[in-house]
Design a protein around this motif. Sequence first.
Motif, PDB file in Angstrom:
ATOM      1  N   ASP A 144       0.806  -1.216   0.000  1.00 27.39           N
ATOM      2  CA  ASP A 144       0.000   0.000   0.000  1.00 27.39           C
ATOM      3  C   ASP A 144       0.839   1.266   0.000  1.00 27.39           C
ATOM      4  O   ASP A 144       0.348   2.340  -0.312  1.00 27.39           O
ATOM      5  N   LYS A 194      -6.584  -0.461   3.643  1.00 31.12           N
ATOM      6  CA  LYS A 194      -5.779  -1.537   3.051  1.00 31.12           C
ATOM      7  C   LYS A 194      -6.270  -1.951   1.659  1.00 31.12           C
ATOM      8  O   LYS A 194      -7.448  -2.260   1.475  1.00 31.12           O
ATOM      9  N   TYR A 195      -5.373  -1.997   0.731  1.00 31.71           N
ATOM     10  CA  TYR A 195      -5.622  -2.424  -0.648  1.00 31.71           C
ATOM     11  C   TYR A 195      -6.708  -1.605  -1.359  1.00 31.71           C
ATOM     12  O   TYR A 195      -7.286  -2.053  -2.344  1.00 31.71           O
ATOM     13  N   GLU A 196      -7.026  -0.430  -0.857  1.00 34.71           N
ATOM     14  CA  GLU A 196      -8.114   0.324  -1.488  1.00 34.71           C
ATOM     15  C   GLU A 196      -7.658   0.989  -2.780  1.00 34.71           C
ATOM     16  O   GLU A 196      -8.247   0.784  -3.826  1.00 34.71           O
ATOM     17  N   LEU A 197      -6.621   1.804  -2.682  1.00 31.92           N
ATOM     18  CA  LEU A 197      -6.203   2.607  -3.833  1.00 31.92           C
ATOM     19  C   LEU A 197      -4.705   2.814  -3.790  1.00 31.92           C
ATOM     20  O   LEU A 197      -4.066   2.639  -2.762  1.00 31.92           O
ATOM     21  N   LYS A 238      -2.258  -2.015 -10.240  1.00 34.99           N
ATOM     22  CA  LYS A 238      -2.693  -0.827 -10.983  1.00 34.99           C
ATOM     23  C   LYS A 238      -1.574  -0.124 -11.736  1.00 34.99           C
ATOM     24  O   LYS A 238      -1.714   1.039 -12.105  1.00 34.99           O
ATOM     25  N   GLU A 271     -10.411  -1.952  -9.846  1.00 35.50           N
ATOM     26  CA  GLU A 271     -10.758  -1.750  -8.439  1.00 35.50           C
ATOM     27  C   GLU A 271     -10.138  -2.906  -7.665  1.00 35.50           C
ATOM     28  O   GLU A 271     -10.306  -4.063  -8.045  1.00 35.50           O
ATOM     29  N   SER A 272      -9.435  -2.551  -6.586  1.00 35.64           N
ATOM     30  CA  SER A 272      -8.782  -3.621  -5.833  1.00 35.64           C
ATOM     31  C   SER A 272      -9.570  -3.939  -4.568  1.00 35.64           C
ATOM     32  O   SER A 272     -10.353  -3.134  -4.085  1.00 35.64           O
ATOM     33  N   GLU A 273      -9.350  -5.097  -4.038  1.00 35.30           N
ATOM     34  CA  GLU A 273     -10.009  -5.486  -2.794  1.00 35.30           C
ATOM     35  C   GLU A 273      -9.155  -6.541  -2.105  1.00 35.30           C
ATOM     36  O   GLU A 273      -8.241  -7.106  -2.698  1.00 35.30           O
ATOM     37  N   MET A 274      -9.487  -6.814  -0.848  1.00 41.75           N
ATOM     38  CA  MET A 274      -8.809  -7.897  -0.163  1.00 41.75           C
ATOM     39  C   MET A 274      -9.716  -9.119  -0.278  1.00 41.75           C
ATOM     40  O   MET A 274     -10.853  -9.096   0.164  1.00 41.75           O
ATOM     41  N   ARG A 311      -4.289  -9.581  -2.115  1.00 42.83           N
ATOM     42  CA  ARG A 311      -4.757  -8.424  -2.863  1.00 42.83           C
ATOM     43  C   ARG A 311      -5.203  -8.873  -4.244  1.00 42.83           C
ATOM     44  O   ARG A 311      -4.435  -9.494  -4.978  1.00 42.83           O
TER      45      ARG A 311
END
Lengths: 751, 163
Positions: A102, A207-210, B68, B82-85, B91
């Motif tokens: 991140d 976490k892991y958002e952007l 990204k 769009e990322s997520e856990m 990831r």
Amino acid sequence: MIDININGNIVSAKAGEMLIVVADRENISVPRFCYHKKLSVVSSCRICLVDVEGAIKPQPACSTPVVHGMKVQTQNVKTKNSQKSVMEFLLINHPLDCPICDQGGECELQDVAVKYGSDISSFSEGKRVVTDSDIGVLIQTDMTRCIHCTRCVRFGVEIAGIMEMGGTGRGENLKIEPFLEQGIQSELSGNMIDICPVGALTSKPFKYELRSWQMNSIPSIARHDLVGSNLLVQPYKGKVKRVVSADNDLVNEIWISDRDRFSYESLTHKNRLLKPQIKVQGRWNQVSWEVALDYAVKGLNSHILNHQKADQLGGLVSNTATMEEFYLFKKILTEVGCDNIDYRLNVKNLDNTIILDSNIKLDALEKIDYALIIGTNIRLEQPMINHRLRKATKKGADVDVLNVMVFDFNYSLHTENIIAPNKIAFILAGVLKSIMINNGQELPDYLIAINVDEMAKNIAYKVLNSDSSVIILGEHIINNVDASTIANLVTKIAQSTNSRTLNLSITANAIAANLVGCVPQNSGMNVNTMLASDMRGFILLDIYPQYNFHHLGAAIKAFEKDDTFVISLNSFKDDIVVGYSDVILPIASIYETSGTHLNINNDMQSYIAAVKAPNEVKPAWKVLKVMADLLELPGFNYEDSTQVLTEISYQSHVSHTHDINGNLASYHNGISVIWQNSPYSIDAVLRHSRTLQKTKIGQMNNAYMNQTSAKALKVSVGDKYLGVFVVITDAVADNCVFINTNQTINIQGQA
Amino acid sequence: MIKNLNKLIKNLTLNELRTGLSITAKELVNKKITVQFPEERTPISSRFRGLHALRRYPNGEERCIACKLCEAVCPANAITIESEMRDDGTRRASQYDIDLFKCIFCGFCEEACPVDAIVETQIFDYVFESRQGSIMTKERLLEVGSQNEKVINQTKLEDAKYK
């Protein structure tokens, strides 16, 4: 001043300054990991090595003091080679997982590696792997990425005041980890995320958002306390994704409290009000803004204004609103001929209030040599102000505390005096008497009979014998039976000793509310009178009665009356609000509206909206403006909130005359209850912040009392007192129950 | 005068027609350079940049980790991620869209990818049946990837030694 030579340029510097400070001032880039301008120097990372003429080996810029005539090279081959080697060394154990880290994109290690590193490593052995420990809900750890700069450890020791992170093991086995299982609990812990140069400590909710490059940074102001910390709000596609601190040495330096950092989460809470609603014949309908405002204005006209009964309209506003909103709210009421306006909802008796000026600036607070803290758990209630006091104590200032309970301070106190709430006034009277005797002043009547005890003598001695002292009055005094006497005594003590005073009994934007006059003037009624009178209508701005009012029962009764027309402007859904309102207008929350916050320095800090309010939600100042237009009131031609601000004229504070002879001689018996929302429940935004509520501070929900009080009240551990679980501890003074709760105010307890 | 005479003779002897027909006759026996598309295909360079695909590891795990970088490097802003856990804590991309109308097939995404997840295949003959069809979703990209994994692997291997 001395002259030194950096890269062939003559630069002037103060003798003894560290080289890196001079280089920073001259915009000469020197890489660093362990060095941080607000933390102590350890020079452990060695990346800041520079070539100093005369020294055989390159010297670390962060711990090399400048001397006259020094010749420094930050760009030559020797420097570059040493930087390259150090970089290679640091990358031995650092995983190359930047794509899933991140910190990627805003990582100091990444940047320095690109600029100063080499592209090939001679290390081909296996890398170190460190197991992570869960350190709480706010900070995500990935300690394999840690480069042992110890910024977080030093932050804990030097800034937060609790050494929560520490290094265990040696050499390759060195691990940075919390010592205790409970993890990180500091109220400033989020700053570790900002200062960590790598991705070892990152924000857990984020976490892991952007990636960092996807967001804008919009300067804004924190609105939860009196400081108005400077922030950068980082939105993405119309939603606030992260909040980080901004630099302002006069306000928050570079730190912000966790409360300010993580409260943004509430903006996307499912409880947000998204559409205007009106109650027609007992049924709620979601309607358009036109219909809702029309209904509100017609209701106001038919219930109140058409009957010339403006004096039976009440306006109540929460202290969280912006200065512009306070002003427009007040202006509407004044224009319709109503003086009933108030923001002091949590005060039991408004004839007995604290009137005290704050006349010390935040940066002056760290230069004091004595502080007397009365009635506040300052560390949790005003973290940034406490931080300044902590800095003062580190420079040798003494702090005396006059509290009803032992609280956790992150600095050592000179004396910590735990006394019953009803004795505070007597102690202060004793202090004043002692000071006046010392100054040779004539004693007023009410002090003659006062007995000066040891505690008062000590405090008086300290106040008299310090060059710059401050007396801090906190929230626990608000509903003290002697509140106004205490404030008056504090003023007098300050006057006789040239002390400064700091009034922390109000918070959020209450100073602005006072300034624009959101308190009854002329013949206007105050909040408690309003609640007790027969009112025909109320306009309520951002009010959630079960958390805001001292007289909750009376408030709900007053709002619920059949013929009372209630217009509520709220940003979150609330069953009690739904129960009594006739119109509910959804208003923008923090970061969604432009406005101004007035802090304890009297700085007017304006901010713009960082994101657009969701759905049909509108900023409150716009709603108020349109409402005024529909009421056909003159002078509401605003196009943006800055026009409102320029119009705000400074209005004098309400002045009360204190009757200092009043209650001082009489002794109050019985057990006093100090009821306080816990630090992460003080406003609607915080109450809806998911992660903050999961922290230990967020879950504070106890009624503290000592054994004697418990016996008198016939409760024991495990019981509930006023709906809150009882904790029996000697930390509390006699005859006192201290409640820190995150739940709704119990009606009985407050009545 | 002589010019006109020449023209007249050429016209009468059908000279131009015969020149044309002689080319036709020659090409009748020459080797053909056209192919019967789509049954037959011309050879394509291993560096050809066609339709995109998302690859998986041999164990079936998707490669993309939603870093990204491709989105950042894309000069046409054609990629949206769009990322997520994911439940297992890793990831992952919850959304990975490439708008093929925007895409200029520069291949930067493939260059940027740290895990060789997004690749440009040699597929160039595809059609969209709707306006939405131009948006390659993650599912469709993974589908292209799994169907052509063998070829992709082969071509990437061929080109690897020049990279």
